[in-house]
Design an enzyme around this catalytic site. Structure first.
Site, short mmCIF file in Angstrom:
data_model
loop_
_atom_site.label_atom_id
_atom_site.label_comp_id
_atom_site.label_asym_id
_atom_site.label_seq_id
_atom_site.Cartn_x
_atom_site.Cartn_y
_atom_site.Cartn_z
N SER A 71 3.20 5.79 -12.90
CA SER A 71 3.86 4.64 -11.76
C SER A 71 2.55 3.61 -11.44
CB SER A 71 4.40 5.37 -10.70
OG SER A 71 3.44 6.04 -9.87
N ILE B 52 -10.09 9.29 -2.36
CA ILE B 52 -10.28 8.84 -1.00
C ILE B 52 -9.96 9.96 0.07
CG2 ILE B 52 -9.65 7.24 0.44
CD1 ILE B 52 -11.28 6.15 -1.97
N ASN C 123 0.67 -1.31 0.18
CA ASN C 123 -0.09 -0.13 -0.01
C ASN C 123 0.96 1.44 -0.03
OD1 ASN C 123 -2.56 1.68 0.68
ND2 ASN C 123 -1.12 2.10 2.26
N SER D 61 -4.55 2.76 -8.70
CA SER D 61 -5.22 3.96 -8.80
C SER D 61 -6.12 3.88 -10.15
CB SER D 61 -4.27 5.17 -8.87
OG SER D 61 -4.94 6.11 -9.14
N TYR E 158 2.53 10.02 -11.06
CA TYR E 158 1.80 9.31 -10.45
C TYR E 158 1.12 8.32 -11.43
CZ TYR E 158 -2.13 8.00 -7.22
OH TYR E 158 -2.98 7.26 -6.59
#
Length: 258
Positions: free
Chosen positions: A158, A188, A90, A142, A155
């Site tokens: 990746s 989130i 995570n 994601s 981001y």
């Protein structure tokens, strides 16, 4: 036919990024069903506090970008006689910039944390799991691995790599009883995002008003999905990237005007 809800009694789970946000919620969700949780975080504060609340927590301060973390985990598992059953990858970093504004060093940092650190830990986990008949790995990808996030080249790229590695490792190690899946969170609300959700009206308009469920996600929404994928209830699921985004990615639905 056994339809009894799965529990984690007698199982040991490693959760990275367990000090806050999704990682903390995931650790608590697993503890609630009987797991022993090795809680890993770059900061010792959160995992030490977690261990103070739960006897079944083994805290370990460590950076997933540090190759020596594997040695620390080996020493811990061997000293305590633990068997690795589940790995939850995570830990990660978010935000970012557009491609034009992102340096080579910044781009590499996303891959060091979000991909290389995850790869090292997964490789380590496979080595242990194959000796004991299998296990489960769940990665945090994601929704922006599929749908580009504004100003977030490192981001998004990746996390797309995380999704690809998830599917590839599921192919290689499924024959040895090792399942590999991922969750793909939408927006989130965590300590890292709460301020942006509160102050950036454009983000709310795009990510909440256009979400079919009309709300922001909570860490426990992701934690429950991770727990499911890690459990025997998902015993015939592997190589999947599960969107947990309130339906946002399947199509944006603006609120009708009054």
């Amino acid at each position: 036919m056994n339809l009894t809800p799965a529990n984690f009694e007698g199982l040991t789970v490693v959760v990275t990024g367990a000090g806050q946000g999704i990682g903390l919620a995931t650790a608590e969700a697993l503890l609630a069903v009987g797991a022993t949780v090795v809680a890993v975080d770059v900061s010792s504060e959160g995992v030490t506090a977690l261990a103070g609340r739960y006897e079944a927590v083994v805290p370990l301060a460590g950076d997933v970008t540090d190759a020596r973390l594997i040695d620390a985990l080996d020493q811990l598992f061997d000293a305590r006689g633990l068997t690795l059953n589940v790995l939850i990858n995570n830990a990660g970093i978010a935000r970012g910039k557009s491609a034009l504004d992102t340096s080579d060093e910044e781009f590499s940092a996303y891959f060091d944390v979000n991909v290389l650190g995850l790869f090292r830990l997964s490789r380590w986990a496979v080595g242990r799991m194959r000796q004991t008949g299998g296990g489960a790995i769940v990665n945090t990808a994601s929704i922006f691995a599929e749908i580009g996030a504004q100003n977030s080249s490192g981001y998004s790229a990746s996390k797309a790599a995380v999704a690809g590695l998830t599917r590839q490792m599921a192919t290689d190690y499924g024959p040895e009883g090792i399942r590999v899946n991922a969750v793909a969170p939408g927006l989130i609300e965590t300590p890292l995002t709460a301020e942006r959700i509160r102050t950036e009206t454009w983000r709310r308009a795009i990510m909440i008003d256009q979400c079919p469920l009309r709300r922001v996600g909570k860490p426990e929404d992701i934690a429950r999905a991770i727990r499911f994928l890690a459990s025997d209830e998902a015993s015939f699921i592997s190589g999947q990237v599960l969107a947990v985004d309130g339906g946002w990615a399947m199509g944006r639905y603006p609120r009708p005007e009054a």
